[in-house]
Design a protein around this motif. Structure first.
Motif, PDB file in Angstrom:
ATOM      1  N   SER A 179      47.989  52.200  46.017  1.00 39.11           N
ATOM      2  CA  SER A 179      47.974  52.823  47.340  1.00 39.11           C
ATOM      3  C   SER A 179      46.652  52.643  48.071  1.00 39.11           C
ATOM      4  O   SER A 179      46.578  52.813  49.287  1.00 39.11           O
ATOM      5  CB  SER A 179      48.284  54.318  47.216  1.00 39.11           C
ATOM      6  OG  SER A 179      47.293  54.973  46.445  1.00 39.11           O
ATOM      7  N   SER A 180      45.594  52.275  47.345  1.00 36.74           N
ATOM      8  CA  SER A 180      44.292  52.046  47.976  1.00 36.74           C
ATOM      9  C   SER A 180      44.128  50.617  48.477  1.00 36.74           C
ATOM     10  O   SER A 180      43.152  50.306  49.159  1.00 36.74           O
ATOM     11  CB  SER A 180      43.165  52.367  46.991  1.00 36.74           C
ATOM     12  OG  SER A 180      43.163  51.460  45.898  1.00 36.74           O
ATOM     13  N   GLY A 181      45.070  49.743  48.118  1.00 35.56           N
ATOM     14  CA  GLY A 181      44.999  48.351  48.561  1.00 35.56           C
ATOM     15  C   GLY A 181      44.931  47.375  47.400  1.00 35.56           C
ATOM     16  O   GLY A 181      45.006  47.771  46.236  1.00 35.56           O
ATOM     17  N   PRO A 182      44.786  46.078  47.698  1.00 37.12           N
ATOM     18  CA  PRO A 182      44.736  45.064  46.642  1.00 37.12           C
ATOM     19  C   PRO A 182      43.460  45.163  45.811  1.00 37.12           C
ATOM     20  O   PRO A 182      42.387  45.502  46.326  1.00 37.12           O
ATOM     21  CB  PRO A 182      44.770  43.733  47.413  1.00 37.12           C
ATOM     22  CG  PRO A 182      45.200  44.086  48.800  1.00 37.12           C
ATOM     23  CD  PRO A 182      44.737  45.478  49.047  1.00 37.12           C
ATOM     24  N   TYR A 183      43.584  44.834  44.527  1.00 36.62           N
ATOM     25  CA  TYR A 183      42.406  44.698  43.676  1.00 36.62           C
ATOM     26  C   TYR A 183      41.885  43.269  43.776  1.00 36.62           C
ATOM     27  O   TYR A 183      42.519  42.384  44.370  1.00 36.62           O
ATOM     28  CB  TYR A 183      42.758  45.091  42.235  1.00 36.62           C
ATOM     29  CG  TYR A 183      42.880  46.585  42.076  1.00 36.62           C
ATOM     30  CD1 TYR A 183      41.746  47.380  41.914  1.00 36.62           C
ATOM     31  CD2 TYR A 183      44.115  47.221  42.136  1.00 36.62           C
ATOM     32  CE1 TYR A 183      41.843  48.762  41.801  1.00 36.62           C
ATOM     33  CE2 TYR A 183      44.228  48.600  42.020  1.00 36.62           C
ATOM     34  CZ  TYR A 183      43.081  49.365  41.857  1.00 36.62           C
ATOM     35  OH  TYR A 183      43.175  50.733  41.758  1.00 36.62           O
ATOM     36  N   ASP A 184      40.686  43.058  43.230  1.00 34.34           N
ATOM     37  CA  ASP A 184      40.000  41.776  43.408  1.00 34.34           C
ATOM     38  C   ASP A 184      40.845  40.607  42.894  1.00 34.34           C
ATOM     39  O   ASP A 184      41.350  40.631  41.762  1.00 34.34           O
ATOM     40  CB  ASP A 184      38.654  41.803  42.674  1.00 34.34           C
ATOM     41  CG  ASP A 184      37.854  40.540  42.895  1.00 34.34           C
ATOM     42  OD1 ASP A 184      37.236  40.422  43.957  1.00 34.34           O
ATOM     43  OD2 ASP A 184      37.880  39.672  42.000  1.00 34.34           O
ATOM     44  N   TYR A 185      40.967  39.607  43.738  1.00 34.08           N
ATOM     45  CA  TYR A 185      41.847  38.475  43.448  1.00 34.08           C
ATOM     46  C   TYR A 185      41.379  37.689  42.226  1.00 34.08           C
ATOM     47  O   TYR A 185      42.173  37.362  41.333  1.00 34.08           O
ATOM     48  CB  TYR A 185      41.899  37.561  44.672  1.00 34.08           C
ATOM     49  CG  TYR A 185      42.936  36.462  44.595  1.00 34.08           C
ATOM     50  CD1 TYR A 185      44.285  36.737  44.797  1.00 34.08           C
ATOM     51  CD2 TYR A 185      42.573  35.141  44.321  1.00 34.08           C
ATOM     52  CE1 TYR A 185      45.246  35.744  44.727  1.00 34.08           C
ATOM     53  CE2 TYR A 185      43.517  34.133  44.248  1.00 34.08           C
ATOM     54  CZ  TYR A 185      44.858  34.443  44.459  1.00 34.08           C
ATOM     55  OH  TYR A 185      45.793  33.453  44.381  1.00 34.08           O
ATOM     56  N   GLU A 186      40.080  37.372  42.166  1.00 33.07           N
ATOM     57  CA  GLU A 186      39.561  36.565  41.061  1.00 33.07           C
ATOM     58  C   GLU A 186      39.625  37.316  39.737  1.00 33.07           C
ATOM     59  O   GLU A 186      39.987  36.747  38.700  1.00 33.07           O
ATOM     60  CB  GLU A 186      38.125  36.130  41.362  1.00 33.07           C
ATOM     61  CG  GLU A 186      38.023  35.116  42.499  1.00 33.07           C
ATOM     62  CD  GLU A 186      36.594  34.648  42.705  1.00 33.07           C
ATOM     63  OE1 GLU A 186      35.717  35.013  41.893  1.00 33.07           O
ATOM     64  OE2 GLU A 186      36.358  33.921  43.683  1.00 33.07           O
ATOM     65  N   MET A 187      39.263  38.601  39.755  1.00 33.27           N
ATOM     66  CA  MET A 187      39.334  39.384  38.518  1.00 33.27           C
ATOM     67  C   MET A 187      40.778  39.499  38.016  1.00 33.27           C
ATOM     68  O   MET A 187      41.049  39.349  36.824  1.00 33.27           O
ATOM     69  CB  MET A 187      38.762  40.789  38.750  1.00 33.27           C
ATOM     70  CG  MET A 187      37.255  40.884  38.749  1.00 33.27           C
ATOM     71  SD  MET A 187      36.700  42.618  38.837  1.00 33.27           S
ATOM     72  CE  MET A 187      37.145  43.219  37.201  1.00 33.27           C
ATOM     73  N   THR A 188      41.689  39.760  38.940  1.00 28.50           N
ATOM     74  CA  THR A 188      43.098  39.884  38.569  1.00 28.50           C
ATOM     75  C   THR A 188      43.625  38.573  38.006  1.00 28.50           C
ATOM     76  O   THR A 188      44.339  38.546  36.991  1.00 28.50           O
ATOM     77  CB  THR A 188      43.930  40.337  39.776  1.00 28.50           C
ATOM     78  OG1 THR A 188      43.408  41.585  40.275  1.00 28.50           O
ATOM     79  CG2 THR A 188      45.395  40.516  39.401  1.00 28.50           C
ATOM     80  N   ASN A 189      43.265  37.455  38.649  1.00 32.39           N
ATOM     81  CA  ASN A 189      43.669  36.135  38.136  1.00 32.39           C
ATOM     82  C   ASN A 189      43.137  35.908  36.730  1.00 32.39           C
ATOM     83  O   ASN A 189      43.851  35.382  35.857  1.00 32.39           O
ATOM     84  CB  ASN A 189      43.153  35.035  39.058  1.00 32.39           C
ATOM     85  CG  ASN A 189      44.033  34.825  40.267  1.00 32.39           C
ATOM     86  OD1 ASN A 189      45.081  35.463  40.402  1.00 32.39           O
ATOM     87  ND2 ASN A 189      43.621  33.949  41.166  1.00 32.39           N
ATOM     88  N   LYS A 190      41.879  36.282  36.512  1.00 34.59           N
ATOM     89  CA  LYS A 190      41.264  36.083  35.198  1.00 34.59           C
ATOM     90  C   LYS A 190      42.006  36.886  34.133  1.00 34.59           C
ATOM     91  O   LYS A 190      42.264  36.385  33.025  1.00 34.59           O
ATOM     92  CB  LYS A 190      39.792  36.500  35.235  1.00 34.59           C
ATOM     93  CG  LYS A 190      39.068  36.306  33.911  1.00 34.59           C
ATOM     94  CD  LYS A 190      37.601  36.667  34.035  1.00 34.59           C
ATOM     95  CE  LYS A 190      36.865  36.457  32.719  1.00 34.59           C
ATOM     96  NZ  LYS A 190      35.429  36.792  32.827  1.00 34.59           N
ATOM     97  N   LEU A 191      42.374  38.117  34.456  1.00 33.54           N
ATOM     98  CA  LEU A 191      43.098  38.959  33.498  1.00 33.54           C
ATOM     99  C   LEU A 191      44.475  38.373  33.176  1.00 33.54           C
ATOM    100  O   LEU A 191      44.914  38.385  32.020  1.00 33.54           O
ATOM    101  CB  LEU A 191      43.241  40.375  34.065  1.00 33.54           C
ATOM    102  CG  LEU A 191      41.928  41.162  34.166  1.00 33.54           C
ATOM    103  CD1 LEU A 191      42.092  42.362  35.100  1.00 33.54           C
ATOM    104  CD2 LEU A 191      41.462  41.620  32.785  1.00 33.54           C
ATOM    105  N   ILE A 192      45.138  37.834  34.189  1.00 30.79           N
ATOM    106  CA  ILE A 192      46.439  37.195  33.970  1.00 30.79           C
ATOM    107  C   ILE A 192      46.288  35.964  33.085  1.00 30.79           C
ATOM    108  O   ILE A 192      47.080  35.728  32.167  1.00 30.79           O
ATOM    109  CB  ILE A 192      47.099  36.826  35.315  1.00 30.79           C
ATOM    110  CG1 ILE A 192      47.451  38.100  36.106  1.00 30.79           C
ATOM    111  CG2 ILE A 192      48.347  35.973  35.103  1.00 30.79           C
ATOM    112  CD1 ILE A 192      47.884  37.840  37.534  1.00 30.79           C
ATOM    113  N   GLU A 193      45.240  35.176  33.349  1.00 30.51           N
ATOM    114  CA  GLU A 193      44.987  33.975  32.542  1.00 30.51           C
ATOM    115  C   GLU A 193      44.729  34.339  31.080  1.00 30.51           C
ATOM    116  O   GLU A 193      45.222  33.666  30.158  1.00 30.51           O
ATOM    117  CB  GLU A 193      43.797  33.205  33.113  1.00 30.51           C
ATOM    118  CG  GLU A 193      44.095  32.521  34.443  1.00 30.51           C
ATOM    119  CD  GLU A 193      42.838  31.963  35.093  1.00 30.51           C
ATOM    120  OE1 GLU A 193      41.752  32.055  34.466  1.00 30.51           O
ATOM    121  OE2 GLU A 193      42.930  31.458  36.234  1.00 30.51           O
ATOM    122  N   ILE A 194      43.938  35.400  30.850  1.00 33.47           N
ATOM    123  CA  ILE A 194      43.667  35.837  29.479  1.00 33.47           C
ATOM    124  C   ILE A 194      44.959  36.280  28.793  1.00 33.47           C
ATOM    125  O   ILE A 194      45.228  35.928  27.643  1.00 33.47           O
ATOM    126  CB  ILE A 194      42.635  36.990  29.470  1.00 33.47           C
ATOM    127  CG1 ILE A 194      41.263  36.492  29.928  1.00 33.47           C
ATOM    128  CG2 ILE A 194      42.528  37.593  28.063  1.00 33.47           C
ATOM    129  CD1 ILE A 194      40.247  37.602  30.152  1.00 33.47           C
TER     130      ILE A 194
END
Length: 343
Positions: free
Chosen positions: A262-277
């Motif tokens: 509800s506060s908005g999107p989280y950081d794109y690069e960090m989120t991508n990194k977590l998905i990659e891991i």
């Protein structure tokens, strides 16, 4: 790295048994502080009462933060009624109808503890026509104290006063099939996940890539747990419960990676990194949007901290009610956090 299931479940059970509604968290923090020091880590407390555990990294620049909250939902004495029952006010956002009939503990300012039961003001089907239909909210719920009290004066003689905290019994149970059932898995299960990571690092002599602050906050449920963070943190990873239901992809067996709440999107690069891991480690994971949700990272981002932020957590069913998760989600969460801080 092998997942220490026994330690993780043991620490989860211990902290779930320590009452810690927002504003009354010092017993839980004291326990966690001692446990972190037993594992060999340096600790400190903020003025607010958040626990900070410092872990030095291989690199000297660019510190990270990882946070979870040990404060829970609860109640507080709003007033003492003439018949000796207690009117209540909510601490955080418990679903009040799930509290009807639950046991609780009342903590006085003098350190006394009394037990009681949370009930509606129409608790008997044999007496009240609206016993089954009355809306359960903080105006129609009250506490029946397990003491011989017949008046307001009787209750006052016990030392119970307006503003005393009321903690709700968690009914914690871990099944043979791996389910963890309890109130307040949000977010004590995530606290156990962070301590599982700390235990694994200490046992296996793992050094994170960067200096990492493990933060256990105490006011998340009322909206300001992560408002202050150490100044050298450049990115903050929140570990909080993953949402389940409607069109969400997460289940009780997954680690959830939140792309937006509800506060908005989280950081794109960090989120991508977590998905990659998660993909690389073959973890059971889901990426989701949480429509009615905020986190300590949300608070940190809105408090003028110059950081990037992301959010993950074990899938938890029936949040703010009688919650449930599974050890598979916990294991995937531990492995995701551990791999994140190693890179």
């Amino acid at each position: 790295m092998k997942f220490n299931k026994k330690y993780t479940l043991d620490i989860a059970e211990k902290i779930l048994k320590i009452d810690s509604p927002s504003g009354f968290t010092f017993h839980a923090i004291d326990f966690l502080k001692k446990e972190a020091e037993r594992l060999g880590y340096k600790t400190s407390l903020t003025q607010k009462g958040n626990l900070i555990i410092e872990v030095e990294g291989k690199k000297k620049e660019g510190a990270r933060g990882v946070c979870a909250h040990t404060d829970t939902l609860g109640l507080m004495v709003r007033s003492i009624k003439s018949d000796g029952k207690l009117a209540v006010t909510k601490v955080g956002g418990p679903i009040m109808n799930t509290l009807d009939g639950e046991y609780c503990r009342i903590y006085t300012r003098e350190g006394k503890v009394f037990t009681g039961t949370i009930l509606s003001t129409s608790p008997s089907i044999h007496v009240y026509k609206d016993a089954g239909t009355l809306q359960r909210d903080q105006d129609t719920m009250e506490i029946r104290i397990d003491e011989i009290v017949k008046s307001k004066e009787d209750v006052e003689k016990l030392g119970i006063c307006n503003g005393d905290f009321i903690a709700i019994d968690t009914k914690t149970e871990i099944t043979k099939s791996g389910f963890i059932k309890s109130r307040f898995l949000d977010d004590k299960l995530s606290v156990a996940i962070l301590f599982s990571v700390l235990e694994s690092m200490a046992t296996n002599k793992i050094v994170p890539a960067k200096k990492t602050y493990f933060m256990i906050t105490v006011y998340e449920e009322v909206g300001h747990g992560g408002s202050w963070i150490p100044m050298d943190i450049q990115e903050l990873l929140g570990v909080d419960m993953g949402c389940i239901g409607l069109d969400l992809a997460c289940t009780e067996y997954d680690v959830s990676i939140c792309a937006k709440d509800s506060s908005g999107p989280y950081d794109y690069e960090m989120t991508n990194k977590l998905i990659e891991i998660a993909k690389k480690e073959k973890l059971s994971y889901a990426v989701d949007i949480y429509p009615m949700y905020g986190s300590d990272v949300s608070t940190a981002l809105s408090s003028s901290n110059n950081i990037r932020g992301a959010l993950i957590g074990p899938g938890v069913h029936a949040s703010h009610g009688m919650e449930r998760s599974h050890i598979q989600a916990v294991e995937s969460s531990v492995k995701l956090v551990l791999e994140y801080i190693k890179q």
